[in-house]
Design a protein around this motif. Sequence first.
Motif, PDB file in Angstrom:
ATOM      1  N   ALA A  36       1.127  -1.296  -0.151  1.00  0.00           N
ATOM      2  CA  ALA A  36       0.009  -0.166  -0.374  1.00  0.00           C
ATOM      3  C   ALA A  36       0.753   1.053   0.223  1.00  0.00           C
ATOM      4  O   ALA A  36       0.315   2.051  -1.100  1.00  0.00           O
ATOM      5  CB  ALA A  36      -0.821  -0.265   1.306  1.00  0.00           C
ATOM      6  N   HIS A  37       2.457   1.460   0.640  1.00  0.00           N
ATOM      7  CA  HIS A  37       2.907   2.212   1.314  1.00  0.00           C
ATOM      8  C   HIS A  37       3.571   2.700  -0.253  1.00  0.00           C
ATOM      9  O   HIS A  37       3.272   3.375  -0.762  1.00  0.00           O
ATOM     10  CB  HIS A  37       3.915   1.772   1.673  1.00  0.00           C
ATOM     11  N   LEU A  38       3.763   1.793  -1.728  1.00  0.00           N
ATOM     12  CA  LEU A  38       4.384   1.422  -2.663  1.00  0.00           C
ATOM     13  C   LEU A  38       3.715   1.927  -3.443  1.00  0.00           C
ATOM     14  O   LEU A  38       4.149   2.993  -4.099  1.00  0.00           O
ATOM     15  CB  LEU A  38       4.999  -0.005  -2.584  1.00  0.00           C
ATOM     16  N   LEU A  39       2.520   1.398  -3.643  1.00  0.00           N
ATOM     17  CA  LEU A  39       1.359   2.098  -4.140  1.00  0.00           C
ATOM     18  C   LEU A  39       1.389   3.859  -4.244  1.00  0.00           C
ATOM     19  O   LEU A  39       0.842   4.378  -5.025  1.00  0.00           O
ATOM     20  CB  LEU A  39       0.295   0.877  -4.349  1.00  0.00           C
ATOM     21  N   GLN A  40       0.971   4.472  -2.864  1.00  0.00           N
ATOM     22  CA  GLN A  40       0.753   5.767  -2.814  1.00  0.00           C
ATOM     23  C   GLN A  40       2.746   5.825  -3.296  1.00  0.00           C
ATOM     24  O   GLN A  40       1.927   7.100  -4.187  1.00  0.00           O
ATOM     25  CB  GLN A  40       0.966   5.671  -1.412  1.00  0.00           C
ATOM     26  N   LEU A  41       3.449   5.218  -3.553  1.00  0.00           N
ATOM     27  CA  LEU A  41       4.523   6.374  -3.612  1.00  0.00           C
ATOM     28  C   LEU A  41       4.730   6.145  -5.079  1.00  0.00           C
ATOM     29  O   LEU A  41       5.075   7.094  -5.883  1.00  0.00           O
ATOM     30  CB  LEU A  41       6.028   5.359  -3.302  1.00  0.00           C
ATOM     31  N   ALA A  42       4.139   5.407  -5.482  1.00  0.00           N
ATOM     32  CA  ALA A  42       4.351   5.112  -7.418  1.00  0.00           C
ATOM     33  C   ALA A  42       3.653   6.429  -8.060  1.00  0.00           C
ATOM     34  O   ALA A  42       3.934   6.621  -8.804  1.00  0.00           O
ATOM     35  CB  ALA A  42       3.817   3.757  -7.423  1.00  0.00           C
ATOM     36  N   ARG A  43       2.239   5.837  -7.541  1.00  0.00           N
ATOM     37  CA  ARG A  43       0.883   7.660  -7.825  1.00  0.00           C
ATOM     38  C   ARG A  43       1.465   9.085  -7.545  1.00  0.00           C
ATOM     39  O   ARG A  43       1.889   9.660  -8.588  1.00  0.00           O
ATOM     40  CB  ARG A  43      -0.237   7.514  -7.098  1.00  0.00           C
ATOM     41  N   GLN A  44       2.226   9.327  -6.524  1.00  0.00           N
ATOM     42  CA  GLN A  44       3.225  10.693  -6.354  1.00  0.00           C
ATOM     43  C   GLN A  44       4.763  10.846  -7.561  1.00  0.00           C
ATOM     44  O   GLN A  44       4.822  11.418  -7.996  1.00  0.00           O
ATOM     45  CB  GLN A  44       3.435  10.401  -4.849  1.00  0.00           C
ATOM     46  N   LYS A  45       4.910   9.257  -7.646  1.00  0.00           N
ATOM     47  CA  LYS A  45       6.239   9.552  -8.703  1.00  0.00           C
ATOM     48  C   LYS A  45       5.367   9.391 -10.368  1.00  0.00           C
ATOM     49  O   LYS A  45       6.044   9.830 -11.118  1.00  0.00           O
ATOM     50  CB  LYS A  45       7.079   7.964  -8.516  1.00  0.00           C
ATOM     51  N   GLY A  46       4.618   9.707 -10.522  1.00  0.00           N
ATOM     52  CA  GLY A  46       3.740   9.514 -11.412  1.00  0.00           C
ATOM     53  C   GLY A  46       3.222   8.548 -12.770  1.00  0.00           C
ATOM     54  O   GLY A  46       2.998   8.018 -14.070  1.00  0.00           O
ATOM     55  N   VAL A  47       3.387   6.577 -12.002  1.00  0.00           N
ATOM     56  CA  VAL A  47       2.665   5.814 -12.434  1.00  0.00           C
ATOM     57  C   VAL A  47       1.645   5.882 -12.264  1.00  0.00           C
ATOM     58  O   VAL A  47       0.750   6.581 -11.750  1.00  0.00           O
ATOM     59  CB  VAL A  47       3.523   4.551 -11.818  1.00  0.00           C
ATOM     60  N   GLU A  48       1.068   6.172 -13.039  1.00  0.00           N
ATOM     61  CA  GLU A  48      -0.983   5.731 -13.359  1.00  0.00           C
ATOM     62  C   GLU A  48      -1.584   4.475 -13.252  1.00  0.00           C
ATOM     63  O   GLU A  48      -1.089   3.592 -13.252  1.00  0.00           O
ATOM     64  CB  GLU A  48      -0.979   6.125 -14.804  1.00  0.00           C
ATOM     65  N   VAL A  49      -1.747   5.098 -12.737  1.00  0.00           N
ATOM     66  CA  VAL A  49      -3.081   3.612 -11.938  1.00  0.00           C
ATOM     67  C   VAL A  49      -4.442   3.271 -12.186  1.00  0.00           C
ATOM     68  O   VAL A  49      -5.775   4.414 -11.856  1.00  0.00           O
ATOM     69  CB  VAL A  49      -2.624   3.247 -10.511  1.00  0.00           C
ATOM     70  N   ILE A  50      -5.174   2.753 -12.763  1.00  0.00           N
ATOM     71  CA  ILE A  50      -6.552   2.496 -13.320  1.00  0.00           C
ATOM     72  C   ILE A  50      -6.733   1.073 -13.134  1.00  0.00           C
ATOM     73  O   ILE A  50      -6.292   0.409 -13.148  1.00  0.00           O
ATOM     74  CB  ILE A  50      -6.385   2.603 -15.207  1.00  0.00           C
TER      75      ILE A  50
END
Length: 235
Positions: free
Chosen positions: A197-211
Amino acid sequence: MQIHAQKATLIKRYKRFLADVSLEDGTETTIHVANTGAMTGCATSGDTVYYSVSENKKRKYPFSWELSQTKEQHWICVNTIRANQLVEEALINQKISEFKNFTDLKREVKYGNEASKVDFHLIDEQGKATFIEVKSVTLLEKQQGYFPDAKTERGQKHLRELIEVVEQGNRAVLFFAVLHSGISSVKAAAHIDEKYAHLLQLARQKGVEVIAYQAHFDNKLEGINITLENPLSVK
């Protein structure tokens, strides 16, 4: 995608890759389970199971568990192999609005520093690369869909790889294929895998798109049709 499947009743799942079922004629048999997850809520004794039959005579268990239909009448595709097949079908048929201008599609392309293979690698009309990692979502708890359903170091690795893709100037997408008809939104399961969950939040902050896109199930005489067509929110 159309799956030709026959109906049975689930007795129990065990040893991760096996389940016992009762066929429509009352015969009990063991079927193969192509799902390494916990399958919480997807493997309740007494639920209706739909299984496909392999023509490979060398297989010890020719029946494969494809779908479940719960007592709440929810449809669930438990065969995780289908997730990538459904996403590829949707990509090719231009059913996913986020990916409509690609000119090349490749599967299982090596990438990153942790020996990963991305599920789909697209090249758009401008020559820019998009890396898509697909995850199957089937966990429903209190009207909320969650991923993952068990701790996943592999999933954590993929998030780190996607962050690296963005840092290199490419497009990275985490695609949740929601294969449960009762799920209306997706959320990281911090209560199961806090690190993910923490890595997913970080990924979104870094610009990884989540759909996320939800599967539609249509049970017909000739088979069960499944298509990814309903975009869902990711909280």
